[in-house]
Design an enzyme around this catalytic site. Structure first.
Site, PDB file in Angstrom:
ATOM      1  N   CYS A 130     -40.088 -11.072  -0.414  1.00 14.58           N
ATOM      2  CA  CYS A 130     -39.528 -12.029  -1.392  1.00 14.58           C
ATOM      3  C   CYS A 130     -40.601 -12.881  -2.078  1.00 14.58           C
ATOM      4  O   CYS A 130     -40.544 -13.112  -3.287  1.00 14.58           O
ATOM      5  CB  CYS A 130     -38.501 -12.935  -0.712  1.00 14.58           C
ATOM      6  N   HIS A 243     -37.164 -19.895  -2.447  1.00 15.95           N
ATOM      7  CA  HIS A 243     -38.580 -20.139  -2.161  1.00 15.95           C
ATOM      8  C   HIS A 243     -39.263 -20.758  -3.394  1.00 15.95           C
ATOM      9  O   HIS A 243     -38.960 -20.384  -4.532  1.00 15.95           O
ATOM     10  CB  HIS A 243     -39.310 -18.830  -1.855  1.00 15.95           C
TER      11      HIS A 243
HETATM   12  P1  NAP Z   1     -30.250 -11.359   9.670  1.00 14.25           P
HETATM   13  O1  NAP Z   1     -29.407 -12.339   8.942  1.00 14.25           O
HETATM   14  O2  NAP Z   1     -30.730 -11.710  11.031  1.00 14.25           O
HETATM   15  O3  NAP Z   1     -29.455  -9.961   9.749  1.00 14.25           O
HETATM   16  C1  NAP Z   1     -29.962  -8.868  10.446  1.00 14.25           C
HETATM   17  C2  NAP Z   1     -29.094  -7.668  10.159  1.00 14.25           C
HETATM   18  O4  NAP Z   1     -29.680  -6.532  10.819  1.00 14.25           O
HETATM   19  C3  NAP Z   1     -27.685  -7.821  10.736  1.00 14.25           C
HETATM   20  O5  NAP Z   1     -26.764  -7.148   9.932  1.00 14.25           O
HETATM   21  C4  NAP Z   1     -27.832  -7.138  12.083  1.00 14.25           C
HETATM   22  O6  NAP Z   1     -26.619  -6.647  12.610  1.00 14.25           O
HETATM   23  C5  NAP Z   1     -28.713  -5.962  11.692  1.00 14.25           C
HETATM   24  N1  NAP Z   1     -29.325  -5.399  12.881  1.00 14.25           N
HETATM   25  C6  NAP Z   1     -30.103  -6.026  13.779  1.00 14.25           C
HETATM   26  N2  NAP Z   1     -30.397  -5.183  14.808  1.00 14.25           N
HETATM   27  C7  NAP Z   1     -29.782  -4.010  14.522  1.00 14.25           C
HETATM   28  C8  NAP Z   1     -29.697  -2.752  15.189  1.00 14.25           C
HETATM   29  N3  NAP Z   1     -30.295  -2.531  16.377  1.00 14.25           N
HETATM   30  N4  NAP Z   1     -28.957  -1.768  14.615  1.00 14.25           N
HETATM   31  C9  NAP Z   1     -28.327  -1.989  13.452  1.00 14.25           C
HETATM   32  N5  NAP Z   1     -28.364  -3.160  12.763  1.00 14.25           N
HETATM   33  C10 NAP Z   1     -29.085  -4.155  13.305  1.00 14.25           C
HETATM   34  O7  NAP Z   1     -31.556 -10.978   8.861  1.00 14.25           O
HETATM   35  P2  NAP Z   1     -31.764 -10.832   7.260  1.00 14.25           P
HETATM   36  O8  NAP Z   1     -32.341 -12.078   6.740  1.00 14.25           O
HETATM   37  O9  NAP Z   1     -30.533 -10.272   6.638  1.00 14.25           O
HETATM   38  O10 NAP Z   1     -32.964  -9.796   7.221  1.00 14.25           O
HETATM   39  C11 NAP Z   1     -32.839  -8.480   7.676  1.00 14.25           C
HETATM   40  C12 NAP Z   1     -34.099  -7.708   7.352  1.00 14.25           C
HETATM   41  O11 NAP Z   1     -34.234  -7.611   5.938  1.00 14.25           O
HETATM   42  C13 NAP Z   1     -35.398  -8.372   7.829  1.00 14.25           C
HETATM   43  O12 NAP Z   1     -35.688  -8.029   9.157  1.00 14.25           O
HETATM   44  C14 NAP Z   1     -36.402  -7.834   6.862  1.00 14.25           C
HETATM   45  O13 NAP Z   1     -36.883  -6.576   7.261  1.00 14.25           O
HETATM   46  C15 NAP Z   1     -35.588  -7.682   5.602  1.00 14.25           C
HETATM   47  N6  NAP Z   1     -35.796  -8.863   4.728  1.00 14.25           N
HETATM   48  C16 NAP Z   1     -36.524  -8.675   3.648  1.00 14.25           C
HETATM   49  C17 NAP Z   1     -36.758  -9.718   2.812  1.00 14.25           C
HETATM   50  C18 NAP Z   1     -37.632  -9.530   1.636  1.00 14.25           C
HETATM   51  O14 NAP Z   1     -38.477 -10.373   1.447  1.00 14.25           O
HETATM   52  N7  NAP Z   1     -37.456  -8.490   0.836  1.00 14.25           N
HETATM   53  C19 NAP Z   1     -36.260 -10.967   3.025  1.00 14.25           C
HETATM   54  C20 NAP Z   1     -35.496 -11.150   4.153  1.00 14.25           C
HETATM   55  C21 NAP Z   1     -35.273 -10.066   4.988  1.00 14.25           C
HETATM   56  P3  NAP Z   1     -25.823  -7.490  13.739  1.00 14.25           P
HETATM   57  O15 NAP Z   1     -25.121  -8.579  12.979  1.00 14.25           O
HETATM   58  O16 NAP Z   1     -24.911  -6.484  14.321  1.00 14.25           O
HETATM   59  O17 NAP Z   1     -26.849  -8.000  14.686  1.00 14.25           O
HETATM   60  O1  3JN Z   2     -39.762 -15.282   5.866  1.00 15.96           O
HETATM   61  C1  3JN Z   2     -39.373 -15.085   4.712  1.00 15.96           C
HETATM   62  O2  3JN Z   2     -39.108 -16.013   3.926  1.00 15.96           O
HETATM   63  C2  3JN Z   2     -39.242 -13.696   4.232  1.00 15.96           C
HETATM   64  C3  3JN Z   2     -39.088 -12.759   5.355  1.00 15.96           C
HETATM   65  C4  3JN Z   2     -39.237 -11.469   5.244  1.00 15.96           C
HETATM   66  C5  3JN Z   2     -39.183 -10.602   6.402  1.00 15.96           C
HETATM   67  C6  3JN Z   2     -38.614 -11.050   7.583  1.00 15.96           C
HETATM   68  C7  3JN Z   2     -38.627 -10.234   8.710  1.00 15.96           C
HETATM   69  C8  3JN Z   2     -39.205  -8.991   8.665  1.00 15.96           C
HETATM   70  C9  3JN Z   2     -39.732  -9.328   6.335  1.00 15.96           C
HETATM   71  C10 3JN Z   2     -40.260  -8.821   5.047  1.00 15.96           C
HETATM   72  O3  3JN Z   2     -39.439  -8.461   4.223  1.00 15.96           O
HETATM   73  O4  3JN Z   2     -41.463  -8.785   4.812  1.00 15.96           O
HETATM   74  C11 3JN Z   2     -39.757  -8.547   7.485  1.00 15.96           C
HETATM   75  C12 3JN Z   2     -40.400  -7.203   7.507  1.00 15.96           C
HETATM   76  O5  3JN Z   2     -41.614  -7.141   7.640  1.00 15.96           O
HETATM   77  O6  3JN Z   2     -39.694  -6.218   7.410  1.00 15.96           O
END
Ligand code: NAP
Ligand code: 3JN
Length: 339
Positions: A130, A243
Site C-alpha cells: 500500500c 496512510h
Molecule cells: P486480516 O484482517 O487479518 O484478514 C486476514 C484474512 O486472511 C482473513 O480472511 C483470514 O481468514 C484469512 N486467513 C488467515 N489465515 C488463513 C488460512 N490459514 N487459510 C485461509 N485464510 C486465512 O488481514 P488483512 O489486513 O485483510 O490482510 C491480509 C493480507 O493481505 C496480508 O497478510 C497481506 O499479505 C495482504 N495485505 C496487503 C496490503 C497491501 O499493501 N497491498 C495491505 C494489507 C494487507 P479468517 O477470518 O478465517 O482467519
Molecule cells: O502495514 C501496513 O500498513 C501494510 C501491510 C502490508 C502487509 C501486511 C502483512 C503482510 C503485507 C504487504 O502487503 O506487504 C504483507 C505481506 O508481505 O504479504
C-alpha cells in the site's frame, strides 16, 4: 472474452477481503459467481456480496474449480501454498501479499503507472504494498516529465494496514486509556493508542524494517528503474484508516512547484488538495472511503538541487490494496486476457 466472471476472494473475512467484496459491487465488476474463501475458523459464516449472504468456504487446493479470477489477501504463506492451485485451475491470481512481488516472471502492477506489464503475466500478477502504491501514483507524472533520481519518504501508516485485529486493538486501547483502565498490548510490540511506532514488520540486519525494504524494491520494479535511489522510514500511527507520506524527491531536470501542481491536476487517480491559505491539505479523514491518491503541500526544497517536498495520502485498504487489485482485474477483462 466472457462477459462475466467467476471470482474467488481469498481472505474474504479480512480487512482487505471485505473491501474487495464491497468494491466488486461498487465498481459493477461483472461477477457471475462469487466464492468467499477463508480459514477453517470462518467456514460456514457468511459475508455479504451484492446484498446477498454468501457462505464462507475453507480455502483448499480444490477451491478454484471454474474460477477465472482469484483475488488473494490472506497472507503470503497462503498465497505461496494456494496460488499455484488457482493458476492450475485456469484462474489469473491477483495477489495482495509480498510472496511473488520480486519474482522475475510476476508483473508488479499499478494501473496508473505500468498497466502494460499485465500482458506478460504467467498466471500471477502481484499487487504492490500500500505505501508503495500511493507514492508511485503521485510521482509517476513527475517521473515522466523530468525524471526522478532519488526519493526520501517517511510514512505515517494507519492500523488498518495490519488488519482487523489491529483496528480492534486501537479502539480498545483508546477506550482503556480514556477510562484509565489497563491497556492490553497484543498486535504491536508497544501500545499504539496515543503513541507512534517507527517499526513496521521485522528489522533487517541493515537496521531497516521489512516495510522499508519493500518500498525500495517495489518502487524500482514498478518504474522499471533499478537505479532510482529510495530511502524509506515507515512509521505506524494511531490512525484508523488511510496512510500519509512525506515525500522528498530530487528530479533529473528542474521543475517548478506550479508545473508539479499542473501535472497533478491531470494525473490519473490523483486529487490535488493544496491550498494552505485555507488550511486545505490531504488528511486521512479526507482520503478514507475514496479511491484517489491525495497530494498537497507541494513546495521547493532549497536545501538541495532540483528538490521538492510533497504530502501524499490515500486509503490503504482501497487504492493501497482492493481498488488496485480490482483495477487490474478490470484491465485483464478489458484486454480479453481472462479465460
Ligand atoms: P486480516 O484482517 O487479518 O484478514 C486476514 C484474512 O486472511 C482473513 O480472511 C483470514 O481468514 C484469512 N486467513 C488467515 N489465515 C488463513 C488460512 N490459514 N487459510 C485461509 N485464510 C486465512 O488481514 P488483512 O489486513 O485483510 O490482510 C491480509 C493480507 O493481505 C496480508 O497478510 C497481506 O499479505 C495482504 N495485505 C496487503 C496490503 C497491501 O499493501 N497491498 C495491505 C494489507 C494487507 P479468517 O477470518 O478465517 O482467519
Ligand atoms: O502495514 C501496513 O500498513 C501494510 C501491510 C502490508 C502487509 C501486511 C502483512 C503482510 C503485507 C504487504 O502487503 O506487504 C504483507 C505481506 O508481505 O504479504
Amino acid at each position: 472474452m466472457a462477459s462475466s466472471y467467476n471470482v474467488a476472494v481469498v481472505g474474504a473475512t479480512g480487512a482487505v477481503g471485505g473491501v474487495m467484496l464491497k468494491l466488486l459491487e461498487e465498481r459493477s465488476f461483472p461477477v457471475k459467481d462469487i466464492r468467499a474463501l477463508a480459514s477453517s475458523r470462518s467456514a460456514g459464516q457468511t459475508v455479504i456480496f451484492d446484498g446477498v449472504e454468501v457462505e464462507v468456504e475453507e480455502l483448499t487446493p480444490e477451491s478454484f474449480e471454474g474460477i477465472q479470477i482469484a483475488l488473494f489477501s490472506a497472507g503470503g504463506a497462503r498465497s505461496k501454498e494456494f496460488a499455484p492451485a488457482a493458476v492450475a485451475a485456469g484462474a489469473v491470481v491477483i495477489d495482495n501479499s509480498s510472496a511473488f512481488r520480486q519474482e522475475p516472471n510476476v508483473p508488479l502492477v499499478v494501473p496508473e503507472v505500468n498497466p502494460e506489464d499485465i500482458k506478460w503475466h504467467e498466471g500471477i500478477i502481484a499487487n504492490p504494498n500500500c505505501s508503495t502504491i500511493q507514492m508511485v501514483v503521485a510521482l509517476k507524472p513527475i517521473y515522466d516529465a523530468v525524471g526522478i533520481e532519488r526519493i526520501i519518504v517517511t510514512t505515517f501508516q494507519s492500523v488498518s494496514g495490519t488488519g482487523n485485529k489491529a483496528i480492534e486493538e486501537l479502539f480498545s486501547q483508546a477506550e482503556s486509556v480514556l477510562e484509565s483502565g489497563e491497556v492490553a498490548v497484543n498486535v504491536y510490540p508497544h501500545q499504539i493508542a496515543f503513541n507512534v511506532l517507527p517499526h513496521i514488520e521485522h528489522f533487517h540486519e541493515s537496521g531497516y524494517t521489512n516495510e522499508e525494504v519493500k518500498m525500495v524494491n517495489e518502487t524500482r520494479k514498478i518504474f522499471g528503474d533499478p537505479k532510482i535511489g529510495v530511502s524509506a522510514t515507515c512509521v505506524r500511527v494511531p490512525v484508523y484508516n488511510a496512510h500519509s507520506e512525506a515525500v522528498n524527491i530530487q528530479t533529473t531536470r528542474p521543475i517548478s512547484v506550479e508545473e508539479v501542481r499542473r501535472l497533478m491536476l491531470s494525473a490519473p487517480g490523483v486529487t490535488l488538495v493544496d491550498n494552505p491559505d485555507a488550511d486545505e491539505y490531504p488528511m486521512p479523514l479526507i482520503a478514507e472511503g475514496r479511491d484517489d491518491v491525495f497530494v498537497g503541500r507541494i513546495r521547493d526544497d532549497d536545501s538541495a538541487e532540483n528538490s521538492l517536498n510533497l504530502w501524499v495520502v490515500s486509503d490503504n485498504l482501497r487504492k493501497g490494496a482492493a481498488t488496485n487489485a480490482i483495477q487490474i482485474a478490470e484491465l485483464l477483462a478489458a484486454g480479453g486476457l481472462l479465460k
